[in-house]
Design an enzyme around this catalytic site. Sequence first.
Site, PDB file in Angstrom:
ATOM      1  N   SER A  37     -35.799   9.242   2.493  1.00 20.67           N
ATOM      2  CA  SER A  37     -37.012   9.460   2.215  1.00 20.67           C
ATOM      3  C   SER A  37     -37.609  10.585   1.452  1.00 20.67           C
ATOM      4  O   SER A  37     -37.364  10.779   0.268  1.00 20.67           O
ATOM      5  CB  SER A  37     -37.659   9.603   3.814  1.00 20.67           C
TER       6      SER A  37
ATOM      7  N   LYS B  89     -34.284   5.051   1.335  1.00 16.54           N
ATOM      8  CA  LYS B  89     -35.642   4.746   1.945  1.00 16.54           C
ATOM      9  C   LYS B  89     -36.562   5.067   0.936  1.00 16.54           C
ATOM     10  O   LYS B  89     -37.069   6.133   0.649  1.00 16.54           O
ATOM     11  CB  LYS B  89     -35.817   5.274   3.300  1.00 16.54           C
TER      12      LYS B  89
ATOM     13  N   ASP C  11     -34.923  13.873 -12.351  1.00 16.29           N
ATOM     14  CA  ASP C  11     -35.709  13.350 -13.458  1.00 16.29           C
ATOM     15  C   ASP C  11     -36.015  14.447 -14.291  1.00 16.29           C
ATOM     16  O   ASP C  11     -36.126  14.166 -15.469  1.00 16.29           O
ATOM     17  CB  ASP C  11     -36.840  12.419 -12.777  1.00 16.29           C
TER      18      ASP C  11
END
Length: 735
Positions: free
Chosen positions: A483, A508, A494
Amino acid sequence: MTSKTSLFCALLLTLPLAHSAWADDAAQTVAKAGPAATAFSATQDQANAAKLVYGLLSDSRYAYRPKPLDDALSADMYKRYLESLDGGKQFFTAADIARFDRWKLRLDDALKSGELDPAYAMFATYRQRVDERVAFARELLKDDGAFDFSGDDRYEYDREDAPWAADSAELDTLWRQSVRNDWLRLRMAGKQPEDIRKTLDRRYENLAKGIAELKGEDVFQTFLNSYANAIDPHTDYLTPRSADNFNLSMSLSLEGIGAVLQKQDDVVAIREIVAGGPAGKSGLLNPGDRIVAVGQGTSGAMEDVVGWRIDDVVAKIRGKKGSKVRLDVIPVEMGLDSPPSRVVLVRDRVRLEDQAAKSKVITIPATDGAPVQRIGVIELPGFYQDFEGRRRNADDYASATRDVARLLTELRGKNVDGVVLDLRNNGGGSLNEAIELTGLFIDRGPVVQVRESGGRVVVNGDEDSGIAWEGPFAVLINRGSASASEIFAGAIQDYGRGLVIGETTFGKGTVQNLIDLDRWPANEAPRFGQVKLTIAQFFRVSGGSTQNKGVVPDIAFPASVDASEFGESTYDNALPWTKISAVPHVRYGNFEPLLPKLQTLHTARIAGDREFQWWSEDVAQYRAESEKTSVSLNEGVRRAERDREQAKRKARQEERKALGLALDPLADVTDDGLAASERDIVKDAEREKLAEDRPDPLLRESAAILADAVRLLDRDKQLSAQVLPTANQPGHWAD
């Protein structure tokens, strides 16, 4: 009145409790369960709460993936409820299941009407079957002839895919092998027959007591979660008490005395004293002390709490800051029949520091002419936040981001060459904390995309300029990183802001929110509980979801022994992976040209790292063992297995000494055959602390990989220009 308020009030008004065949069917099931069965029934508050939960989970204005409550979902609920009661198929018989099957396609109607008798009737049968199994097990302990371990029989402990037992005789066979396995473990630990008999008799008695202590609200929560979990794996119903405990775990603080409690037989004992709390400051309480009575204020009646559930005792001890609580305590060194001592404490707000972020420094030796590297490590167990403290704008509210920022400042003062953020087994927490924590390492920009139930995509990001740490950075992840951990690790990857190391995360990719069911009727006191509801799905700034697939590390190695046994992909109703458009974001670095070199160095280093090799061997051994579904009940076979394991541990410890490695403080710990509640509470707590000091080759290797990256980029300016093309911008790998 808003439309949403109207919706929920309408649910309460238009779905009355209607007496039907439910009550008669349930009564018959309870009657067949036997005289010891407890016949719970839904209270009016529970009936109303059930309707509210139905309204939330079936409405697309709230639930991200609403599902109609129909016969198909009823069948799913039925399966999940049975699993929650008897997942190991140790108590119910095929005849019980045949009786329950009449409700398989009718639980949807029961929940909509708020008449929950089927759920309580099934539980009543479960409790009766537990009592029967416990009675059988305790009687078996009297038969010395049952404990011969010279044969070739086995105990089949994995019954997930097994059919329900045909009858009680088949359950007798299963339980006979289970009891024999329990006996053999204690026998191999050196216990004598009479001690074994007493230990197991008490263990089985406590099993029955534990089930007998369950209340209607516990059964209600379990049943509602069979519905909530059928919607998706992360939607849950919480009773008012469970909701309080969830909020406390997120805030890392509570108002009480500052002691960790544990149930031992019929008594609640102190397992640990929280530093800085009232109990610790008083000097009057110690680990192992037993609490036998609790009184409120300076003159309230003392309530005998022997035999109480631990959460009921905790509820009596907690209270508002500044209030007094009196405890009757029997010190650890005295017998339970000794007269107790009276302790008076003033409750205070206690910070749970053991669950907060911590830091340390790992030194990576010089190599090939490169200098020693000092790598700072920050261990973050959760993305915690005191929501109420933040709303009040309190100066000292708990926040993962604030704690990490402070630790980064301290590490900068120690002149570390890089920082590793350890997110292993960090199951997530506050979405806001994940965004703000990312902001410590980037200079403004999007962090996560959130797609709501209606399809609208909202981009959340860091809006504060400045970076708390601009230097070399890595994130260590494992299968237990979920999460919020995945949001953070994905954003760092990224942005090219740091290396991601370890194993693929949990997967998740959904967002939950707590919905207070008392807010619509505006109840003054908690009555209906809360729902942790999936309201959105998050996506990385690159457009991909972490749902199901997780975050894939740049440099991979096994970072948990049981990675294949859990994770989002193991849920049968998890949302699928998908992708949306990327959003513009800065790319600080591109580690692709560097990864082959780092992989080569990593592979060469672990080939000579005995601790890492042992870890890899243990992972392989665990995964091979996990494929088994039974264990031998031949004492000779079991002792040979144990002796081989002990010899392996001893050999490793000797090799550690020869190589000058840190010794494993738990190398001599073997299976004692005891449950946690049966062990000496003080010694068990000490052993738990020792486990924190065990060698951690994965963390050390992560620090070494980051040190490799620093050295490679320092030496090779051409490579550095490829990897860090924006080195003159904020966020570059330099101070």
